[in-house]
Write a protein that holds these residues in place. Structure first.
Motif, PDB file in Angstrom:
ATOM      1  N   ALA A 199       1.525  -1.089  -0.343  1.00 56.26           N
ATOM      2  CA  ALA A 199       0.153   0.476  -0.071  1.00 56.26           C
ATOM      3  C   ALA A 199       0.312   1.383  -0.090  1.00 56.26           C
ATOM      4  CB  ALA A 199      -0.665  -0.448   0.947  1.00 56.26           C
ATOM      5  N   PHE A 200       2.243   1.122   1.004  1.00 53.99           N
ATOM      6  CA  PHE A 200       3.102   2.489   0.795  1.00 53.99           C
ATOM      7  C   PHE A 200       4.326   1.792   0.169  1.00 53.99           C
ATOM      8  CE2 PHE A 200      -0.542   2.103   4.311  1.00 53.99           C
ATOM      9  CZ  PHE A 200      -0.926   3.962   4.085  1.00 53.99           C
ATOM     10  N   PRO A 201       4.759   1.951  -0.940  1.00 55.13           N
ATOM     11  CA  PRO A 201       5.660   1.488  -1.630  1.00 55.13           C
ATOM     12  C   PRO A 201       7.389   2.391  -0.843  1.00 55.13           C
ATOM     13  CG  PRO A 201       4.876   1.801  -2.990  1.00 55.13           C
ATOM     14  CD  PRO A 201       3.199   2.042  -1.998  1.00 55.13           C
ATOM     15  N   ARG A 202       6.820   3.910  -0.824  1.00 56.08           N
ATOM     16  CA  ARG A 202       8.046   4.120  -0.670  1.00 56.08           C
ATOM     17  C   ARG A 202       8.066   3.987   0.547  1.00 56.08           C
ATOM     18  NH1 ARG A 202       8.951   7.372  -4.833  1.00 56.08           N
ATOM     19  NH2 ARG A 202       7.453   7.322  -7.051  1.00 56.08           N
ATOM     20  N   VAL A 203       7.631   4.178   1.589  1.00 58.09           N
ATOM     21  CA  VAL A 203       7.611   3.909   2.761  1.00 58.09           C
ATOM     22  C   VAL A 203       8.842   2.252   3.423  1.00 58.09           C
ATOM     23  CG1 VAL A 203       6.689   3.516   5.570  1.00 58.09           C
ATOM     24  CG2 VAL A 203       5.728   4.829   3.266  1.00 58.09           C
ATOM     25  N   THR A 204       9.542   3.146   4.176  1.00 59.99           N
ATOM     26  CA  THR A 204      10.632   1.991   4.817  1.00 59.99           C
ATOM     27  C   THR A 204       9.866   1.837   6.295  1.00 59.99           C
ATOM     28  OG1 THR A 204      12.567   2.931   3.936  1.00 59.99           O
ATOM     29  CG2 THR A 204      12.784   1.223   5.532  1.00 59.99           C
ATOM     30  N   PHE A 205       9.753   0.041   6.603  1.00 62.50           N
ATOM     31  CA  PHE A 205       9.506  -0.649   6.865  1.00 62.50           C
ATOM     32  C   PHE A 205      10.223  -1.482   7.660  1.00 62.50           C
ATOM     33  CE2 PHE A 205       4.924   0.380   6.637  1.00 62.50           C
ATOM     34  CZ  PHE A 205       4.432   0.782   5.575  1.00 62.50           C
ATOM     35  N   ILE A 206      10.605  -1.462   9.100  1.00 66.65           N
ATOM     36  CA  ILE A 206      11.515  -2.306  10.321  1.00 66.65           C
ATOM     37  C   ILE A 206      10.717  -2.586  10.913  1.00 66.65           C
ATOM     38  CG2 ILE A 206      13.844  -1.753  11.670  1.00 66.65           C
ATOM     39  CD1 ILE A 206      14.090   1.007  10.016  1.00 66.65           C
ATOM     40  N   CYS A 207      11.098  -4.594  11.287  1.00 69.73           N
ATOM     41  CA  CYS A 207      10.534  -4.905  12.234  1.00 69.73           C
ATOM     42  C   CYS A 207      11.317  -4.623  13.896  1.00 69.73           C
ATOM     43  CB  CYS A 207      10.220  -6.506  11.924  1.00 69.73           C
ATOM     44  SG  CYS A 207       8.516  -7.097  10.693  1.00 69.73           S
ATOM     45  N   ALA A 208      10.466  -4.636  14.628  1.00 72.16           N
ATOM     46  CA  ALA A 208      11.575  -4.229  15.429  1.00 72.16           C
ATOM     47  C   ALA A 208      11.601  -5.107  16.008  1.00 72.16           C
ATOM     48  CB  ALA A 208      11.805  -3.451  17.028  1.00 72.16           C
ATOM     49  N   SER A 209      13.551  -5.998  16.480  1.00 75.66           N
ATOM     50  CA  SER A 209      14.248  -6.860  16.836  1.00 75.66           C
ATOM     51  C   SER A 209      14.611  -6.556  18.234  1.00 75.66           C
ATOM     52  CB  SER A 209      14.642  -7.306  15.773  1.00 75.66           C
ATOM     53  OG  SER A 209      15.532  -6.540  15.513  1.00 75.66           O
ATOM     54  N   SER A 210      14.612  -5.980  19.151  1.00 71.23           N
ATOM     55  CA  SER A 210      15.304  -5.841  20.261  1.00 71.23           C
ATOM     56  C   SER A 210      15.053  -7.042  21.408  1.00 71.23           C
ATOM     57  CB  SER A 210      15.363  -4.381  20.594  1.00 71.23           C
ATOM     58  OG  SER A 210      14.175  -3.299  20.576  1.00 71.23           O
ATOM     59  N   ASN A 211      13.823  -7.635  21.832  1.00 71.57           N
ATOM     60  CA  ASN A 211      13.048  -7.475  22.903  1.00 71.57           C
ATOM     61  C   ASN A 211      12.279  -9.215  22.170  1.00 71.57           C
ATOM     62  OD1 ASN A 211      12.773  -5.304  24.643  1.00 71.57           O
ATOM     63  ND2 ASN A 211      11.280  -4.205  23.354  1.00 71.57           N
ATOM     64  N   GLU A 212      13.527  -9.302  21.199  1.00 73.08           N
ATOM     65  CA  GLU A 212      13.429 -10.563  21.124  1.00 73.08           C
ATOM     66  C   GLU A 212      12.827 -11.833  21.588  1.00 73.08           C
ATOM     67  OE1 GLU A 212      12.773 -11.554  16.134  1.00 73.08           O
ATOM     68  OE2 GLU A 212      14.743 -11.348  17.099  1.00 73.08           O
ATOM     69  N   GLN A 213      14.709 -11.378  22.497  1.00 76.58           N
ATOM     70  CA  GLN A 213      15.060 -12.914  23.558  1.00 76.58           C
ATOM     71  C   GLN A 213      13.898 -13.036  24.572  1.00 76.58           C
ATOM     72  OE1 GLN A 213      17.351 -14.782  22.309  1.00 76.58           O
ATOM     73  NE2 GLN A 213      17.417 -13.592  20.443  1.00 76.58           N
ATOM     74  N   ASP A 214      14.116 -11.317  25.043  1.00 77.01           N
ATOM     75  CA  ASP A 214      12.722 -11.056  26.295  1.00 77.01           C
ATOM     76  C   ASP A 214      11.558 -10.797  26.854  1.00 77.01           C
ATOM     77  OD1 ASP A 214      12.088 -12.129  28.923  1.00 77.01           O
ATOM     78  OD2 ASP A 214      13.626 -11.818  30.177  1.00 77.01           O
ATOM     79  N   THR A 215      10.368 -10.983  26.221  1.00 79.41           N
ATOM     80  CA  THR A 215       9.057 -10.451  26.515  1.00 79.41           C
ATOM     81  C   THR A 215       8.622 -10.449  27.799  1.00 79.41           C
ATOM     82  OG1 THR A 215       7.348 -12.327  25.644  1.00 79.41           O
ATOM     83  CG2 THR A 215       8.815 -10.161  23.374  1.00 79.41           C
ATOM     84  N   GLU A 216       9.426 -11.035  28.770  1.00 80.15           N
ATOM     85  CA  GLU A 216       8.554 -10.562  29.813  1.00 80.15           C
ATOM     86  C   GLU A 216       9.537 -10.130  31.486  1.00 80.15           C
ATOM     87  OE1 GLU A 216       8.485 -15.294  31.088  1.00 80.15           O
ATOM     88  OE2 GLU A 216       7.538 -15.947  29.096  1.00 80.15           O
TER      89      GLU A 216
END
Length: 252
Positions: free
Chosen positions: A122-139
């Motif tokens: 829908a927005f091809p000119r926008v840069t999307f980033i999936c945050a990964s800093s909390n993957e190891q521990d979300t508790e």
């Protein structure tokens, strides 16, 4: 058959050498881990036989190899080198709007890729980033995860591929919505970049009661057995006085 093979062989070799030498465009800041490296992708060649000489040019006066290169890899190496020496061209290629997608409890960056891919269409000119800093521990605590997210966003903001006047937005799911809210005060230096904040299924008012016994039991077990601090904060049981809980202070 042999005559056809001999007549097509030079064209095949030229096309193959062209495809092999195609290099990836300069890396974007967005998460493209779902795609294989260009050199590892399969290459298919289609040959058609017809009477008469084959046309050397396609529409718009481009050869097949040139058209393929534009469609698959963006600018050619020559245009990349020219843009590197052209500040205006470099500015045009820099990301002007960055959207950070934040996953929820016991999630990972991969959880947001389906949403990212649909938004990218829908927005091809926008840069999307999936945050990964909390993957190891979300508790751990929401405040601790917020500090990690803020550090990740700050490192993203330093990327050379971002325009000096880029806009920064967040799309968050579940507890990720609370993490983003808690991270915003830590991103004071980027306040002039802030553009949009969207959360879905985020417990902004906490989660004090559920009519489902099974869900309440699982929620209680996660708090007691796993010691999930963030769930204690979400249920507002991290303090004897709910008005003194983390969520209450987050709303101030």
């Amino acid at each position: 058959q042999r005559s056809l093979h001999l007549s097509q062989w030079p064209t095949q070799q030229r096309l193959r050498s062209t495809y092999v030498n195609i290099e990836d465009d300069d890396a974007f800041v967005e998460d493209l881990g779902i795609w294989l490296p260009f050199r590892a992708r399969p290459r298919l060649f289609e040959q058609r036989y017809a009477e008469g000489p084959a046309p050397k040019k396609t529409l718009e006066g481009s050869t097949l190899a040139e058209k393929y290169k534009r469609a698959s890899c963006g600018p050619s190496s020559s245009s990349s080198s020219s843009s590197a020496s052209n500040p205006e061209a470099m500015r045009n290629r820099q990301a002007k709007h960055v959207v950070v997608l934040v996953h929820g409890f016991q999630g990972q960056a991969f959880d947001m890729r389906l949403l990212m891919n649909n938004l990218k269409l829908a927005f091809p000119r926008v840069t999307f980033i999936c945050a990964s800093s909390n993957e190891q521990d979300t508790e751990i605590g929401i405040d601790e995860m917020a500090a990690k997210l803020a550090a990740e966003v700050k490192s993203i903001a330093k990327e050379d591929r971002l325009s000096a006047r880029f806009r920064l937005s967040f799309v968050a799911h579940s507890i990720g919505g609370l993490i983003v809210r808690a991270a915003l005060p830590m991103l004071e230096e980027l306040k002039d970049k802030m553009f949009t904040y969207i959360s879905f299924s985020s417990p902004h008012l906490g989660y004090a009661y559920s009519p489902h016994v099974l869900f309440r039991t699982g929620f209680w077990l996660l708090q007691k057995v796993r010691g999930a601090k963030c769930l204690q904060q979400v249920s507002m049981t991290d303090s004897e006085d709910p008005l003194d809980s983390y969520l209450a202070h987050l709303a101030d």
